[in-house]
Scaffold this active site. Sequence first.
Site, short mmCIF file in Angstrom:
data_model
loop_
_atom_site.label_atom_id
_atom_site.label_comp_id
_atom_site.label_asym_id
_atom_site.label_seq_id
_atom_site.Cartn_x
_atom_site.Cartn_y
_atom_site.Cartn_z
N ASP A 14 0.85 -1.20 0.00
CA ASP A 14 0.00 0.00 0.00
C ASP A 14 0.88 1.25 0.00
O ASP A 14 0.53 2.27 -0.59
CB ASP A 14 -0.91 0.00 1.24
CG ASP A 14 -2.19 0.78 1.03
OD1 ASP A 14 -2.37 1.35 -0.06
OD2 ASP A 14 -3.02 0.83 1.96
N CYS A 238 -3.94 5.25 -2.43
CA CYS A 238 -4.48 4.38 -3.47
C CYS A 238 -4.62 5.18 -4.75
O CYS A 238 -5.18 6.27 -4.74
CB CYS A 238 -5.85 3.83 -3.02
SG CYS A 238 -6.64 2.86 -4.31
P1 HMG Z 1 -10.13 -4.91 -16.24
O1 HMG Z 1 -9.41 -4.03 -17.19
O2 HMG Z 1 -11.60 -4.72 -16.08
O3 HMG Z 1 -9.85 -6.46 -16.44
O4 HMG Z 1 -9.42 -4.76 -14.83
P2 HMG Z 1 -9.75 -7.44 -17.64
O5 HMG Z 1 -10.11 -8.76 -17.07
O6 HMG Z 1 -10.50 -6.89 -18.82
O7 HMG Z 1 -8.18 -7.43 -17.96
C1 HMG Z 1 -7.51 -6.35 -18.55
C2 HMG Z 1 -6.05 -6.73 -18.74
O8 HMG Z 1 -5.44 -6.92 -17.45
C3 HMG Z 1 -5.87 -8.05 -19.51
O9 HMG Z 1 -4.63 -7.94 -20.21
C4 HMG Z 1 -5.72 -9.05 -18.39
O10 HMG Z 1 -4.99 -10.21 -18.78
C5 HMG Z 1 -4.93 -8.26 -17.37
P3 HMG Z 1 -4.61 -7.67 -21.80
O11 HMG Z 1 -5.35 -8.84 -22.39
O12 HMG Z 1 -5.31 -6.35 -22.00
O13 HMG Z 1 -3.14 -7.62 -22.09
N1 HMG Z 1 -5.15 -8.73 -16.00
C6 HMG Z 1 -4.14 -9.01 -15.15
N2 HMG Z 1 -2.81 -8.94 -15.27
C7 HMG Z 1 -2.07 -9.29 -14.20
N3 HMG Z 1 -2.61 -9.69 -13.01
C8 HMG Z 1 -3.94 -9.78 -12.86
C9 HMG Z 1 -4.77 -9.43 -13.95
N4 HMG Z 1 -6.10 -9.39 -14.13
C10 HMG Z 1 -6.32 -8.99 -15.39
N5 HMG Z 1 -4.46 -10.17 -11.70
C11 HMG Z 1 -8.73 -5.58 -12.68
C12 HMG Z 1 -9.87 -5.48 -13.69
C13 HMG Z 1 -9.31 -6.08 -11.37
C14 HMG Z 1 -7.68 -6.55 -13.19
C15 HMG Z 1 -8.12 -4.17 -12.52
O14 HMG Z 1 -9.16 -3.29 -12.22
C16 HMG Z 1 -7.09 -4.10 -11.42
O15 HMG Z 1 -6.01 -4.68 -11.55
N6 HMG Z 1 -7.41 -3.37 -10.34
C17 HMG Z 1 -6.53 -3.27 -9.19
C18 HMG Z 1 -6.51 -1.85 -8.67
C19 HMG Z 1 -5.59 -1.79 -7.50
O16 HMG Z 1 -4.62 -2.52 -7.39
N7 HMG Z 1 -5.86 -0.84 -6.57
C20 HMG Z 1 -5.05 -0.64 -5.41
C21 HMG Z 1 -5.16 -1.73 -4.42
S1 HMG Z 1 -6.64 -1.62 -3.42
C22 HMG Z 1 -6.21 -0.54 -2.15
O17 HMG Z 1 -5.16 0.06 -2.19
C23 HMG Z 1 -7.14 -0.38 -0.99
C24 HMG Z 1 -6.63 -1.09 0.29
O18 HMG Z 1 -5.36 -0.58 0.65
C25 HMG Z 1 -7.61 -0.85 1.44
C26 HMG Z 1 -8.01 0.63 1.60
O19 HMG Z 1 -7.12 1.47 1.86
O20 HMG Z 1 -9.19 0.89 1.44
C27 HMG Z 1 -6.50 -2.60 0.09
MG MG Z 2 -5.02 1.26 1.81
#
Ligand code: HMG
Ligand code: MG
Length: 287
Positions: A14, A238
């Site tokens: 994070d 984030c």
């Molecule tokens: P999307 O674009 O809707 O997904 O993203 P998709 O299924 O259409 O995939 C798009 C592309 O991503 C494809 O590649 C997939 O293969 C690839 P392409 O065919 O275009 O080359 N892909 C991946 N690659 C690697 N690893 C994976 C993966 N999944 C798909 N796992 C998705 C949907 C969920 C993937 C995207 O929205 C995403 O990665 N989101 C993550 C956002 C994130 O990391 N946010 C920060 C963390 S959360 C946070 O910080 C909060 C927390 O701290 C608590 C708080 O403070 O509240 C936890």
């Molecule tokens: Mg957080």
Amino acid sequence: MPETVEIFEMAPRDGLQNEKRMIPTAQKIALVDWLSKAGFRRIEVASFVSPKWVPQMADSGDVLAGICRAPGVRYAALTPNLKGYEAARAARADEVAIFASASEGFSRANLNCSITESLERFAPVIEAAKVDNMPVRGYVSVVTDCPYDGAIAPEAVARVVAALRDLGCYEVSLGDTIGQGRPETISAMLEAVLNELPPERLAGHYHDTAGRALENIEASLALGLRVFDAAVGGLGGCPYAPGAAGNVATEKVAARLAELGYDTGLNMAVLQEAATLARSMKGGQDG
Ligand code: HMG
Ligand code: MG
């Protein structure tokens, strides 16, 4: 004997995920290796999300491969879907986390889907994890305030906590993602959530944007929570939560908990070293 409170260290994940400058993998590994000497039981070091969404975390597999694993420490990774889970397992993460949102606006911004769709995507992650005996933690983001949808009803948080419990998460961490929670709103949220899950299965994850995270931790302690997420050096934010500042700093939380008479088991001198290293990684040339 003083009562124990655990801090779950977040800086390598994070803390760093929001940095614009690409941090060299070796520096991330060095930070984790310092943290491994501090006495944590759990450190979140990686995030197997889409590299198009969060480029900074694209080397997560290399980080997990390069660290010196300390006995008794669990190295955790975020996994938004089965693809992420499979990568985390291949990289030998010790536990994974799925992450949902209490608001539709944040769910859409962070995961590109509704809350219901996100829970559907988590089901196969949990199923695979059960087969592997991999512990799965759950997060709920924006538990009091959302940058898109405004104030969040405590019942909305409780519903998502119940869904993560039903899926099989061993613990649910409650994220004040944009650090706008106040002791009153945090307590009201917890009162609702505690109807679904006992305090020993909950954690507080409070960002410190408005400087009230320590007060929010104290309010949570009063309601029985004994696990808090924090990041050395106050690193973090984030990318999908505009205005979100860092996680509450681990060294500040550890010091306050010690004042309150709790034992965190952390070595304060090592923590300060890790915090200095973490701060030197923050900002870089492009601030
Ligand atoms: P999307 O674009 O809707 O997904 O993203 P998709 O299924 O259409 O995939 C798009 C592309 O991503 C494809 O590649 C997939 O293969 C690839 P392409 O065919 O275009 O080359 N892909 C991946 N690659 C690697 N690893 C994976 C993966 N999944 C798909 N796992 C998705 C949907 C969920 C993937 C995207 O929205 C995403 O990665 N989101 C993550 C956002 C994130 O990391 N946010 C920060 C963390 S959360 C946070 O910080 C909060 C927390 O701290 C608590 C708080 O403070 O509240 C936890
Ligand atoms: Mg957080």
